[in-house]
Design an enzyme around this catalytic site. Sequence first.
Site, PDB file in Angstrom:
ATOM      1  N   HIS A 171      77.107  96.871  20.054  1.00 37.54           N
ATOM      2  CA  HIS A 171      77.225  97.123  18.458  1.00 37.54           C
ATOM      3  C   HIS A 171      76.112  97.342  17.758  1.00 37.54           C
ATOM      4  CE1 HIS A 171      78.768  97.308  14.156  1.00 37.54           C
ATOM      5  NE2 HIS A 171      80.128  97.439  14.905  1.00 37.54           N
ATOM      6  N   GLY A 220      61.294  90.813   0.400  1.00 39.95           N
ATOM      7  CA  GLY A 220      60.730  90.244   1.729  1.00 39.95           C
ATOM      8  C   GLY A 220      59.723  91.298   2.148  1.00 39.95           C
ATOM      9  N   ALA A 274      64.840  86.439  14.175  1.00 44.38           N
ATOM     10  CA  ALA A 274      66.018  86.912  13.731  1.00 44.38           C
ATOM     11  C   ALA A 274      65.937  88.301  12.848  1.00 44.38           C
ATOM     12  CB  ALA A 274      66.176  85.836  12.338  1.00 44.38           C
ATOM     13  N   GLY A 275      65.083  88.962  13.379  1.00 44.06           N
ATOM     14  CA  GLY A 275      65.118  90.383  12.801  1.00 44.06           C
ATOM     15  C   GLY A 275      65.072  90.676  11.379  1.00 44.06           C
TER      16      GLY A 275
END
Length: 297
Positions: free
Chosen positions: A82, A163, A171-172
């Site tokens: 996915h 951000g 965590a990407g």
Amino acid sequence: MSKLVECVPNFSEGRRPEVIAAITEEVKKVAGVTLLNVNSDASHNRTVVTFVGEPQAAKLAAFNACAKASELIDMEQHQGEHPRVGATDVIPFIPVSEVTMEECVQLANELGQEIAGKLNIPVYLYEAAAKTPARVKLPDVRKGEYEGLKTAISSPERQPDYGLAQMHPTAGATVVGARQFLIAYNINLSTSDVNIAKKIANSIREVKGGYKYCRAMGVMIEDRNMAQVTINMVDYNGTPLHRVFETVKSEAARYGVNVIGSEIVGMVPLQALVDTAEFYLRLEGFDRKQVLEENLR
């Protein structure tokens, strides 16, 4: 009826039960939130969690689950069928009762700011919360996936809404938004040729001239040696499930392939199933009030 929102975060982990349990435990801990469903898929290496709650409680549960996922999931090691950009890939808020879409957009912005500020994970906003037209559709936001976004995030057009323009080292990134009910629906084929699934997906997906509100792609389910058409129906009223199913079945027959089954990932509105029953049973004058459980609430 009190204010109620649904939240359906998707996590990039579908193979380690202990990790999934730790993440969902964070949801269970929050007062005013009810965990409805946890659906994990090993081939996709993904878990879809569904819960409902008062808006601020739902936001807190989503943040806590995202924080736990950032501790336990390393995207540098992640592999799965996915598309994804982060440990917590996407967090949508859906209005259920006494809540407007605008309020869900506000929730998405608040959560996005918190994730970026407290967890140092860049956040993109999508669907109703999108700040630009180019970010309304989730596939557009996830273009290039985790691996591609690591370099693309610094370009002006791909910088996050909240951000720093750099991926969290493990965590990407995370995508947060507000939307209507979406049905995640997979159709399994009697072939291991993923190219057939991709051709069928292109015949039904909206961007390729297929059905409006239909997003689809062809993937390989390795543990079953089976090709699959994986679908997101973003408006089941505009395009019902049975119409897509019949088209996939017809397209598959062109390649000498059968549909061997289908599956719904996570929760589904009752009306979508009622519409399907009306179609296949040729029901006349049917009303959902005839459903027994509808009269027992």
